[in-house]
Design a protein around this motif. Structure first.
Motif, PDB file in Angstrom:
ATOM      1  N   THR A 144      -3.601 -11.372   7.427  1.00 50.43           N
ATOM      2  CA  THR A 144      -4.536 -10.766   6.504  1.00 50.43           C
ATOM      3  C   THR A 144      -5.261 -11.412   5.241  1.00 50.43           C
TER       4      THR A 144
ATOM      5  N   GLY B 157     -12.492  -7.140  -4.601  1.00 49.77           N
ATOM      6  CA  GLY B 157     -11.586  -6.550  -5.085  1.00 49.77           C
ATOM      7  C   GLY B 157     -11.377  -5.207  -3.976  1.00 49.77           C
ATOM      8  N   LEU B 158     -12.439  -4.829  -3.768  1.00 47.94           N
ATOM      9  CA  LEU B 158     -12.290  -3.678  -2.480  1.00 47.94           C
ATOM     10  C   LEU B 158     -11.732  -4.159  -1.185  1.00 47.94           C
TER      11      LEU B 158
ATOM     12  N   ALA C  86      -9.809  -6.737  -0.876  1.00 47.94           N
ATOM     13  CA  ALA C  86      -8.431  -7.003  -1.061  1.00 47.94           C
ATOM     14  C   ALA C  86      -7.550  -5.717  -0.862  1.00 47.94           C
ATOM     15  N   ILE C  87      -8.192  -4.596  -1.408  1.00 45.15           N
ATOM     16  CA  ILE C  87      -7.290  -3.464  -1.414  1.00 45.15           C
ATOM     17  C   ILE C  87      -7.317  -2.942   0.169  1.00 45.15           C
ATOM     18  N   VAL C  88      -8.482  -3.150   0.757  1.00 42.48           N
ATOM     19  CA  VAL C  88      -8.523  -2.690   2.338  1.00 42.48           C
ATOM     20  C   VAL C  88      -7.548  -3.656   3.118  1.00 42.48           C
ATOM     21  N   CYS C  89      -7.443  -4.983   2.715  1.00 37.66           N
ATOM     22  CA  CYS C  89      -6.538  -5.904   3.430  1.00 37.66           C
ATOM     23  C   CYS C  89      -5.122  -5.678   2.852  1.00 37.66           C
ATOM     24  N   ALA C  90      -4.733  -4.972   1.734  1.00 37.30           N
ATOM     25  CA  ALA C  90      -3.312  -4.660   1.469  1.00 37.30           C
ATOM     26  C   ALA C  90      -3.122  -3.353   2.161  1.00 37.30           C
ATOM     27  N   CYS C  91      -3.915  -2.616   2.493  1.00 38.14           N
ATOM     28  CA  CYS C  91      -3.856  -1.336   3.338  1.00 38.14           C
ATOM     29  C   CYS C  91      -3.449  -1.547   4.530  1.00 38.14           C
TER      30      CYS C  91
END
Lengths: 100, 185
Positions: A16, B90-91, B93-98
């Motif tokens: 990731t 930032g978006l 990063a949010i997608v990767c966190a999901c």
């Protein structure tokens, strides 16, 4: 958390992070380095799962992935040099046409 | 024994964050060299001794040297002009966190429920020595091994062809040769 789950999670986290770098960074060489990070995450997962199955096959696959990664790094850096020679820049906001 | 795996795993994660978040590409390259060494340590902890050495020789010793060489050759060591962390990143990063949460969820579901392949965890670890890898590589995996040789040949030839400077007229004012001529005149 047993060891197998830990290594699968570690591989997922590294993958990731590499994907985050590929999608976010603008410098072409940093993108290549993040691709190498993703490949290493996959290698780690392969060795961990291969150990779980008790065969040597996981390590053999990693051997081939490493050879392919070396070939890809060589060709990718040759592309970087060719792009730099024509556009005199390496960032994605400058190199956005196929011209040259 | 697992404690060392956890410690090195945490260090690997820190070094990977260093690769992604460094402002200068050379710093990213040095963080990546450290990450590759730590992954080699993980290989050794998992019983793949030969693979750990190959990782240090090939990945940290050849590929990273090639990358740093090209970085220094092209002088591409400046940080990126615009800041690397903006709304699109930032978006991302949010997608990767999901994505990571999804993988973690799947792992924990898989570890509690009976797995599809019904593989018992922690079987006897395979012998990761040079003899064992060679035994499999030259008998069961002989054909892929030969194909990898052809692939490496194709990659080397391709790299030379890509870098080879054709004697074609460049448009005036672009390209490295035009820059050099401008400097000399």
């Amino acid at each position: 958390m047993d060891l197998q789950t830990f290594y699968l999670l570690l591989g997922a986290v590294l993958f990731t992070l590499g994907a985050l770098g590929v999608l976010t960074r603008r410098n072409l060489i940093v993108v290549l380095m993040c691709i190498e990070l993703m490949l290493n995450a996959v290698n780690l997962t392969l060795v961990a799962v291969g150990r779980q199955f008790g065969t040597i096959d996981g390590q053999i696959y990693v051997f081939f992935v490493m050879a392919v990664a070396a070939a890809e790094a060589a060709v990718g850096l040759a592309i970087v040099i060719a792009v730099f020679r024509d556009h005199y820049a390496l960032e994605s906001q400058d190199v956005y046409t196929l011209q040259g | 024994m697992p404690v060392s795996s956890y410690i090195f795993g945490f260090l690997t994660m820190l070094c990977a964050i260093g690769v992604v978040a460094s402002r200068r590409p050379l710093n990213s390259a040095l963080w990546l060299v450290t990450t590759l060494f730590l992954v080699a340590v993980h290989f050794a902890l998992l019983g793949a001794g030969f693979l750990a050495l190959v990782q240090i020789l090939v990945y940290a010793g050849a590929i990273m040297v090639l990358i740093i060489f090209v970085l220094m050759l092209l002088g591409a060591d400046q940080g990126e002009r615009e800041t690397a962390f903006s709304l699109p990143s930032g978006l991302v990063a949010i997608v990767c966190a999901c994505f990571l949460l999804l993988i973690g969820f799947a792992l924990y579901q898989g570890s509690s429920a009976p797995s599809l392949l019904s593989v018992p965890p922690q079987m006897s670890p395979p012998d990761g020595s040079v003899e064992a890898v060679g035994q499999a590589l030259f008998t069961r995996f002989l054909f892929p091994f030969q194909i990898i040789g052809v692939l490496l040949l194709a990659a080397v030839i391709g790299a030379v062809v890509l870098v080879h400077e054709h004697k074609r007229p460049l448009p005036p004012g672009r390209g490295l040769r035009a820059m050099r001529e401008k400097e000399h005149s």
